[in-house]
Design a protein around this motif. Structure first.
Motif, PDB file in Angstrom:
ATOM      1  N   SER A 267       0.846  -1.185   0.000  1.00 42.67           N
ATOM      2  CA  SER A 267       0.000   0.000   0.000  1.00 42.67           C
ATOM      3  C   SER A 267       0.880   1.232   0.000  1.00 42.67           C
ATOM      4  O   SER A 267       2.034   1.194   0.448  1.00 42.67           O
ATOM      5  N   ALA A 268       0.324   2.330  -0.494  1.00 42.11           N
ATOM      6  CA  ALA A 268       1.049   3.602  -0.516  1.00 42.11           C
ATOM      7  C   ALA A 268       0.794   4.427   0.731  1.00 42.11           C
ATOM      8  O   ALA A 268       1.342   5.523   0.859  1.00 42.11           O
ATOM      9  N   HIS A 269      -0.012   3.928   1.659  1.00 40.16           N
ATOM     10  CA  HIS A 269      -0.323   4.684   2.868  1.00 40.16           C
ATOM     11  C   HIS A 269       0.949   5.018   3.638  1.00 40.16           C
ATOM     12  O   HIS A 269       1.816   4.177   3.842  1.00 40.16           O
ATOM     13  N   TYR A 270       1.051   6.264   4.090  1.00 44.32           N
ATOM     14  CA  TYR A 270       2.169   6.755   4.910  1.00 44.32           C
ATOM     15  C   TYR A 270       3.504   6.727   4.170  1.00 44.32           C
ATOM     16  O   TYR A 270       4.554   6.811   4.776  1.00 44.32           O
ATOM     17  N   ALA A 271       3.470   6.596   2.869  1.00 47.87           N
ATOM     18  CA  ALA A 271       4.700   6.630   2.073  1.00 47.87           C
ATOM     19  C   ALA A 271       4.492   7.392   0.769  1.00 47.87           C
ATOM     20  O   ALA A 271       5.367   8.104   0.316  1.00 47.87           O
ATOM     21  N   GLY A 272       3.313   7.238   0.161  1.00 48.13           N
ATOM     22  CA  GLY A 272       3.028   7.944  -1.075  1.00 48.13           C
ATOM     23  C   GLY A 272       3.563   7.226  -2.293  1.00 48.13           C
ATOM     24  O   GLY A 272       3.879   6.029  -2.274  1.00 48.13           O
ATOM     25  N   GLU A 273       3.686   7.982  -3.363  1.00 44.61           N
ATOM     26  CA  GLU A 273       4.050   7.398  -4.646  1.00 44.61           C
ATOM     27  C   GLU A 273       5.424   6.737  -4.615  1.00 44.61           C
ATOM     28  O   GLU A 273       5.720   5.850  -5.417  1.00 44.61           O
ATOM     29  N   ASP A 274       6.269   7.151  -3.691  1.00 45.07           N
ATOM     30  CA  ASP A 274       7.618   6.585  -3.609  1.00 45.07           C
ATOM     31  C   ASP A 274       7.612   5.071  -3.459  1.00 45.07           C
ATOM     32  O   ASP A 274       8.591   4.411  -3.825  1.00 45.07           O
ATOM     33  N   ILE A 275       6.553   4.518  -2.892  1.00 45.65           N
ATOM     34  CA  ILE A 275       6.546   3.079  -2.626  1.00 45.65           C
ATOM     35  C   ILE A 275       5.648   2.311  -3.595  1.00 45.65           C
ATOM     36  O   ILE A 275       5.506   1.086  -3.477  1.00 45.65           O
TER      37      ILE A 275
END
Length: 645
Positions: A267-275
């Motif tokens: 999931s991208a939660h708490y990281a954003g597009e970077d992950i």
């Protein structure tokens, strides 16, 4: 417990796994869990939902080159059913969905094999998935992969995600427009007319129940005594985080109002597009996600009348699952058993000559193997496997059961800034026992500390977290160590600082009381927002104007922010330093006390400093609608160092 052999029934459009303790019904060939019979209940899943909306795997994907963390939502629908193992001790079944070029733009470009396993005398069942992208297939992105279970809302009302994070929960009906008022962000709902009056005035938000990967081992629901006698529990048990993305402190959703329980793999939660997992042209990829265990228990089996004993029993079962990892039963050749894995051990020391003439034991260090990359790349890594542990008081560590493959060794040490990264590929082979000996981490340091704010632990926990607006309370987090999970705390900044921004005076201020946990925007009288400038005031007894001082700026989170640094001149143009626009982890809006970690080392010419009174200005400049209230950073730690001696 039953000692009946495991049986598999294939009946037209559904199959049933049955071990005498529970029966799990799955659609054929779709592979949706449509019914779970247990404890005398015909179906513990929400049978008001369609068959495909009770227990399922899903994926969110987007075309290559697209940005952001959203995409096409796809429930993973099997097209072929196969029996993998069928004997008295175990049933393992497979539901596959294969991809070919005719499906381009219609389905995610991966082959998917959903597996379900039931063992004899086991009060639950397992699921794991094998995802494969072939080299010749189109590039594309994957922001999310998960398993979802939706339980009966008339029976499951008590949720537990940790010893100190459990409570009776509102109903999903309470979030509907006539009973709930949608807030910003829309996942948060103010309960204005809930079915049960006790919840009136509370905020419900699924992100308030997020946890870090290292802590997401068991969570789930307990039925109400009035609805099911004896009470029963449904639990998601994740025995390892090796197949999760983003490392041990990446945050993910757990259980929330529905009643819903999740196993979040990506999931991208708490990281954003970077992950977001971005598969490039001509890039093959294959990964096994799981197995996770879905455990059911009831009070009769525990010989107890206290429903909360179900949580205690679930924790015991979790411990057993962790001890049994890696499992010996998965039939897929892609799941590596213990004999196919290796281990790494060693001792991590910290060398900081401004603190000690001797190397320091890296007490409690996080040490891990992750795919080769750069320093800190593990927190943005989403394609491979990661294996982490904590060092003991002497800095000793051992990582066992590492899948065969190539890795770098990474570490970070609470109490010290920066990252350890060993730019040497460690190749794990079956049965290997690698001892790396003593390894030394030299955290960034030029000279002795002149002043510091906070604790370098990659979190803003130690800073001032205000009480919430009484209009937006979650009762669970009143007088709770995780008070940062309350809704709307970002709005309290302008209330606490109505006329001027935060000013911190070294030697006078207390960062636990005087440093707001998030550097956010300010709301104007007309409802618009603007950037804010915080000041750090400090004295220097003497200044060497011919040398360089160093400002270490560690961030625990950043969301569409540009942080500018000026020294002794608030109008300095250009600023001494700017981060540029960074971050999309959205941790402020989602009640996280950290997102991704950032570290900036800034040269401060002595010419800019002066004896006695000095001021550093920190300006977060961005306040762009419509989500200007969530632009901001959370600081981890700030330090000014004297020049090298």
């Amino acid at each position: 417990m039953s000692s009946r052999p495991v049986q598999l029934w294939i009946k037209g459009n559904h199959v049933v796994m049955d071990n005498g303790i529970l029966q799990v019904y799955l659609s054929n060939p779709g592979g949706f869990v449509t019914r779970i019979q247990y404890n005398g209940i015909d179906n513990i899943l929400e049978d008001l939902n369609e068959d495909f909306n009770r227990g399922y795997w899903d994926i969110v994907w987007s075309e290559s080159g697209s940005t952001g963390t959203t995409g096409t939502f796809e429930r993973i629908v099997g097209t072929n059913f196969k029996v993998i193992v069928e004997n008295e001790e175990q049933v393992e079944i497979s539901f596959t969905r294969m991809w070919d070029p005719s499906l381009k733009g219609k389905l995610s470009a991966v082959n998917i094999d959903k597996r379900y396993v039931m063992l004899r005398n086991s009060s639950g069942f397992y699921s794991y998935g094998i995802f494969e992208h072939l080299k010749e297939w189109p590039a594309f992105n994957i922001p999310q992969i998960r398993i979802v279970f939706k339980l009966r809302k008339d029976k499951f009302h008590y949720m537990a995600v940790a010893d100190d994070r459990q409570r009776f929960m509102p109903l999903p009906d309470d979030r509907l427009p006539r009973r709930g008022e949608e807030l910003v962000p829309p996942e948060a709902v103010l309960l204005v007319n809930p079915v049960e009056p006790e919840f009136k005035g509370e905020v419900d938000d699924k992100y308030q129940y997020s946890s870090e990967n290292k802590d997401i081992k068991v969570h789930g629901w307990i039925s109400s005594e009035s609805e099911i006698d004896p009470p029963m529990g449904f639990w998601v048990i994740i025995p390892t985080n090796e197949f999760l993305t983003g490392g041990p402190v990446k945050q993910n959703l757990t259980s929330h109002v529905g009643p819903i329980s999740l196993a979040m793999f990506l999931s991208a939660h708490y990281a954003g597009e970077d992950i977001v997992l971005k598969l490039k042209p001509n890039e093959p990829w294959k990964k096994v996600l799981g197995p996770t265990f879905f455990y059911l228990n009831n009070n009769t089996l525990l010989d107890s009348e206290d429903p909360l004993e179900l949580w205690e029993d679930a924790k015991l079962q979790m411990t057993e699952e962790v001890q049994n990892w890696p499992y010996d039963f998965p039939a897929s050749e892609d799941f590596q058993k213990s004999s196919q894995r290796g281990s790494v051990s060693g001792t991590l020391l910290v060398r900081d000559r401004c603190l000690s003439n001797d190397d320091i034991f890296a007490q409690g260090a996080y040490i891990g193997l992750a795919p080769p990359g750069d320093a800190g790349s593990w927190q943005r890594e989403s394609k491979g496997y990661q294996f982490w542990t904590r060092a003991n008081d002497e800095g000793n560590f051992a990582i066992d059961n590492i899948r065969s493959g190539d890795y770098n060794l990474y570490a970070w040490v609470p109490g010290f800034i920066g990252e350890f990264w060993n730019n040497v590929v460690i190749t794990i082979t079956p049965g290997c026992e690698i001892n790396v000996g003593d390894i030394v981490f030299e955290p960034p340091r030029d000279g002795p500390t002149l002043w510091e704010i906070g604790i370098p632990d990659r979190s803003a926990t130690e800073f001032y977290v205000p009480d919430p607006n009484p209009k937006y309370i979650n009762k669970l987090y009143v007088n709770h160590p995780d008070k940062f999970r309350q809704f709307g705390l970002w709005e309290r900044y302008a209330e606490l600082y109505p006329h001027e921004d935060l000013i911190y005076v070294d030697g006078v201020s207390d960062y636990t009381k005087d440093w707001f946990f998030a550097h956010v925007t300010r709301k104007n009288d007309d409802g618009s927002y603007k950037g804010t400038t915080w000041q750090i005031k400090f004295n220097l007894d003497e200044v060497n104007t011919s040398v360089i001082y160093k400002l270490r700026l560690a961030l625990a989170s950043a969301n569409v922010s540009e942080l500018q640094v000026r020294v002794n001149d608030q109008k300095q143009d250009p600023p001494l330093f700017t981060t540029g626009v960074i971050g999309k982890d959205n941790a402020i809006a989602r009640h996280g006390i950290h997102g991704l970690y950032w570290l900036f080392s800034i040269d401060v010419p002595g010419l800019l400093l002066k004896e006695m009174d000095n001021t550093i200005y920190l300006t977060q400049t961005i306040a762009t609608e419509p989500l200007a209230l969530f632009h901001g950073v959370m600081y981890d730690y700030i330090r000014l160092e004297a020049p090298k001696s």
